[in-house]
Design a protein around this motif. Sequence first.
Motif, mmCIF file in Angstrom:
data_model
loop_
_atom_site.group_PDB
_atom_site.id
_atom_site.type_symbol
_atom_site.label_atom_id
_atom_site.label_comp_id
_atom_site.label_asym_id
_atom_site.label_seq_id
_atom_site.Cartn_x
_atom_site.Cartn_y
_atom_site.Cartn_z
ATOM 1 N N GLU A 105 0.751 -1.122 -0.081
ATOM 2 C CA GLU A 105 0.181 -0.112 -0.139
ATOM 3 C C GLU A 105 1.008 1.214 -0.019
ATOM 4 O O GLU A 105 0.569 2.216 -0.704
ATOM 5 C CB GLU A 105 -1.007 -0.070 1.323
ATOM 6 N N GLN A 131 -6.570 8.766 -2.257
ATOM 7 C CA GLN A 131 -7.030 7.376 -2.008
ATOM 8 C C GLN A 131 -5.909 6.868 -1.366
ATOM 9 O O GLN A 131 -6.038 5.954 -0.359
ATOM 10 C CB GLN A 131 -7.958 7.084 -3.063
ATOM 11 N N GLU A 132 -4.771 6.770 -2.506
ATOM 12 C CA GLU A 132 -4.044 5.595 -2.248
ATOM 13 C C GLU A 132 -3.198 6.006 -0.661
ATOM 14 O O GLU A 132 -2.799 5.185 0.157
ATOM 15 C CB GLU A 132 -3.001 5.539 -3.368
ATOM 16 N N THR A 134 -4.480 7.425 1.688
ATOM 17 C CA THR A 134 -5.384 7.376 2.987
ATOM 18 C C THR A 134 -5.443 5.622 3.269
ATOM 19 O O THR A 134 -5.389 5.424 4.563
ATOM 20 C CB THR A 134 -6.692 7.688 2.573
ATOM 21 N N GLU A 135 -5.223 4.991 2.286
ATOM 22 C CA GLU A 135 -5.308 3.442 2.332
ATOM 23 C C GLU A 135 -3.792 3.156 2.914
ATOM 24 O O GLU A 135 -4.007 2.187 3.918
ATOM 25 C CB GLU A 135 -5.396 2.754 1.174
ATOM 26 N N ASP A 138 -4.125 3.626 6.689
ATOM 27 C CA ASP A 138 -5.010 2.918 7.304
ATOM 28 C C ASP A 138 -4.123 1.451 7.438
ATOM 29 O O ASP A 138 -4.376 0.976 8.887
ATOM 30 C CB ASP A 138 -6.404 2.360 6.638
ATOM 31 N N HIS A 169 -6.524 -8.204 1.956
ATOM 32 C CA HIS A 169 -6.830 -6.977 2.211
ATOM 33 C C HIS A 169 -7.814 -6.818 3.518
ATOM 34 O O HIS A 169 -9.104 -7.329 3.295
ATOM 35 C CB HIS A 169 -7.809 -6.473 1.043
#
Length: 171
Positions: A105, A131-132, A134-135, A138, A169
């Motif tokens: 990620e 988006q990437e 944020t992932e 996470d 995932h």
Amino acid sequence: MTKPRAPLSIDAALARIAGHLPGGFDDMAQVAGRAVRTVRNWSDPDTAEQIPLDCAIALDLAYMAAGGECAPLFETYAFKLELAQMEHFACNIRLARHTADVIREGGEAHSALVRATLPGASAADRRIALQETTEAIDFLKRVVPLLASPNGDEPGGNTKRDPVADQHHPP
């Protein structure tokens, strides 16, 4: 009366050897250099007596010499060791899985960030980078409890495997 023995147990392996040797427990006692009663106790799940390693080696060799195709005691020991190893190091395995996800990620986030900074980058490139990133954050957050816990488990001491969390995932 034959006692029920747990499969893949030392006492089941000893019973297998006794059933294969022509003289059964008498032959085993002679090979091990112990009394017949002692050898029987090793194979009795209701007694506390344990087979010494040198006797286990001798009995596996006697089993093979009598035409047995494996080493029942060694195979049982190896299986038990493997299970204990998996249990003992489960937290490291889980951490390694999470680490692989963090690396993947993070790489995707880094790549998207570079594309978002190139001349001609679009609003879509910036959304993808957001988006990437944020992932990736996470996934980093999910690894913190594994590192912070003394045992490497989730807070609260849950050492049982979570099949959902172990997927590629995690949720």
